[in-house]
Design an enzyme around this catalytic site. Structure first.
Site, PDB file in Angstrom:
ATOM      1  N   HIS A 194       0.837  -1.204   0.000  1.00  0.00           N
ATOM      2  CA  HIS A 194       0.000   0.000   0.000  1.00  0.00           C
ATOM      3  C   HIS A 194       0.875   1.259   0.000  1.00  0.00           C
ATOM      4  O   HIS A 194       0.637   2.195  -0.779  1.00  0.00           O
ATOM      5  CB  HIS A 194      -0.909  -0.020   1.230  1.00  0.00           C
ATOM      6  CG  HIS A 194      -1.676   1.235   1.465  1.00  0.00           C
ATOM      7  ND1 HIS A 194      -3.013   1.366   1.129  1.00  0.00           N
ATOM      8  CD2 HIS A 194      -1.308   2.428   2.027  1.00  0.00           C
ATOM      9  CE1 HIS A 194      -3.425   2.580   1.463  1.00  0.00           C
ATOM     10  NE2 HIS A 194      -2.416   3.248   2.006  1.00  0.00           N
ATOM     11  N   GLU A 195       1.878   1.280   0.861  1.00  0.00           N
ATOM     12  CA  GLU A 195       2.752   2.450   0.950  1.00  0.00           C
ATOM     13  C   GLU A 195       3.589   2.614  -0.315  1.00  0.00           C
ATOM     14  O   GLU A 195       3.823   3.742  -0.774  1.00  0.00           O
ATOM     15  CB  GLU A 195       3.652   2.349   2.186  1.00  0.00           C
ATOM     16  CG  GLU A 195       2.916   2.280   3.510  1.00  0.00           C
ATOM     17  CD  GLU A 195       1.937   3.428   3.709  1.00  0.00           C
ATOM     18  OE1 GLU A 195       2.143   4.508   3.112  1.00  0.00           O
ATOM     19  OE2 GLU A 195       0.953   3.250   4.442  1.00  0.00           O
ATOM     20  N   HIS A 203       1.564   4.326  -2.901  1.00  0.00           N
ATOM     21  CA  HIS A 203       1.545   5.781  -2.694  1.00  0.00           C
ATOM     22  C   HIS A 203       2.771   6.430  -3.354  1.00  0.00           C
ATOM     23  O   HIS A 203       2.673   7.501  -3.959  1.00  0.00           O
ATOM     24  CB  HIS A 203       1.548   6.111  -1.200  1.00  0.00           C
ATOM     25  CG  HIS A 203       0.197   6.116  -0.571  1.00  0.00           C
ATOM     26  ND1 HIS A 203      -0.893   6.762  -1.122  1.00  0.00           N
ATOM     27  CD2 HIS A 203      -0.253   5.565   0.595  1.00  0.00           C
ATOM     28  CE1 HIS A 203      -1.946   6.613  -0.338  1.00  0.00           C
ATOM     29  NE2 HIS A 203      -1.592   5.880   0.707  1.00  0.00           N
ATOM     30  N   GLU A 207      -6.503   7.041  -0.941  1.00  0.00           N
ATOM     31  CA  GLU A 207      -6.413   5.790  -0.187  1.00  0.00           C
ATOM     32  C   GLU A 207      -6.994   4.597  -0.948  1.00  0.00           C
ATOM     33  O   GLU A 207      -6.431   3.499  -0.924  1.00  0.00           O
ATOM     34  CB  GLU A 207      -7.109   5.937   1.172  1.00  0.00           C
ATOM     35  CG  GLU A 207      -6.367   6.826   2.147  1.00  0.00           C
ATOM     36  CD  GLU A 207      -4.933   6.390   2.368  1.00  0.00           C
ATOM     37  OE1 GLU A 207      -4.673   5.196   2.587  1.00  0.00           O
ATOM     38  OE2 GLU A 207      -4.048   7.264   2.297  1.00  0.00           O
TER      39      GLU A 207
END
Length: 289
Positions: A132-133, A136, A207
């Site tokens: 997930h990071e 980003h 998100e």
């Protein structure tokens, strides 16, 4: 693409708000020029310094492969899979379970996790969080969020300075110097609120995209869904108390604030994120057959 356009529109609105405030408070072309200058300076500052500030705010400490071999190898493996340089790895000395990424681009990025998240998440769930990071970073969300936080902070600072001038020197203001009394009042009352709402809307927009990117990178959407549920439960017990301006960087709300509603939340509802991930799991399963 829709999320990217929405994010660009929100960032434009945030910078426009800063320019408008300067115009209303200072007045005339001088206010407009100062507002444009402030927007440019804050964006430039975010570009080069956002990662250092975020890491300092959370007291993140750099770790090497020797110091955290499992974590480092996980970040390295997922980075290769995502075809980006391995970001710098940091650990935050906190028992709160959370994580964030920062940096202006994949070549100048960092991933930070708390001690707490390393203690409570099994390997597959931690992998989902790291993915997930990394998403980003790939999507440049780390820069977008930093710019939004800095511009919103500049707006709040400007409004605070105006408030002080009203209390301690407002009576000496000369109408010939420009400025609009109604604009001054609206600035003090509404500008910080509007800036916060726009900043949080930008965060919520990004998100869902990062969750989807994590699912595709790991091939295991359910692991991230479980991680989000576990992290939310832990955040309510052990909140991560720090500067609220950096709340959008985290993978999950660090403070329990559901009573404020979605408008004032830095993240979408966890239930909505979990539902989206499980739907994505169904799609991936269908494609596999």
């Amino acid at each position: 693409m829709t999320n990217q356009l929405r994010t660009a529109a929100l960032l434009a609105a945030l910078s426009g708000l800063l320019i408008a405030i300067s115009y209303w408070v200072i007045g005339g072309s001088s206010g407009l020029i100062i507002g444009i200058g402030l927007a440019a300076v804050t964006n430039l500052f975010s570009w080069y310094q956002s990662d250092k500030i975020a890491l300092a705010v959370y007291r993140a400490q750099p770790v090497s492969e020797r110091e955290a071999p499992g974590l480092y190898r996980m970040v390295e493996k997922l980075s290769r899979r995502a075809n980006i340089p391995t970001p710098r790895v940091y650990i935050v000395p906190s028992q709160t379970a959370n994580a964030f990424a920062t940096g202006r681009d994949p070549e100048n990025a960092a991933v930070a996790v708390t001690e707490g998240i390393l203690n409570i998440l099994p390997e597959d769930e931690l992998e989902g969080v790291i993915a997930h990071e990394l998403t980003h970073i790939i999507n440049r969300d780390t820069l977008t969020q930093a710019v939004a936080a800095t511009v919103a902070g500049a707006i709040s600072f400007l409004a605070q300075m105006v408030s002080y001038s009203l209390w301690f020197g407002g009576g000496s203001r000369n109408d010939n110097r420009g400025g609009n009394p109604l604009g001054v009042l609206l600035t003090v009352m509404l500008a910080p609120l509007a800036a916060t709402i726009i900043q949080l809307a930008i965060s919520r927009t990004r998100e869902f995209s990062a969750d989807a990117g994590s699912a595709k990178l790991t091939g295991n959407p359910r692991a991230l869904a479980r991680a989000l549920q576990r992290l939310e439960a832990t955040a309510k017990q052990i909140p991560l108390n720090t500067n609220p301006a950096f709340e959008p960087l985290l993978i999950i709300n660090s403070i329990s604030g559901q009573f404020l509603g979605n408008l004032f939340s830095s993240h979408p509802a966890t239930e909505a994120r979990v539902t989206a991930l499980l739907k994505l799991e169904q799609k991936l399963t269908t494609k596999a057959y």
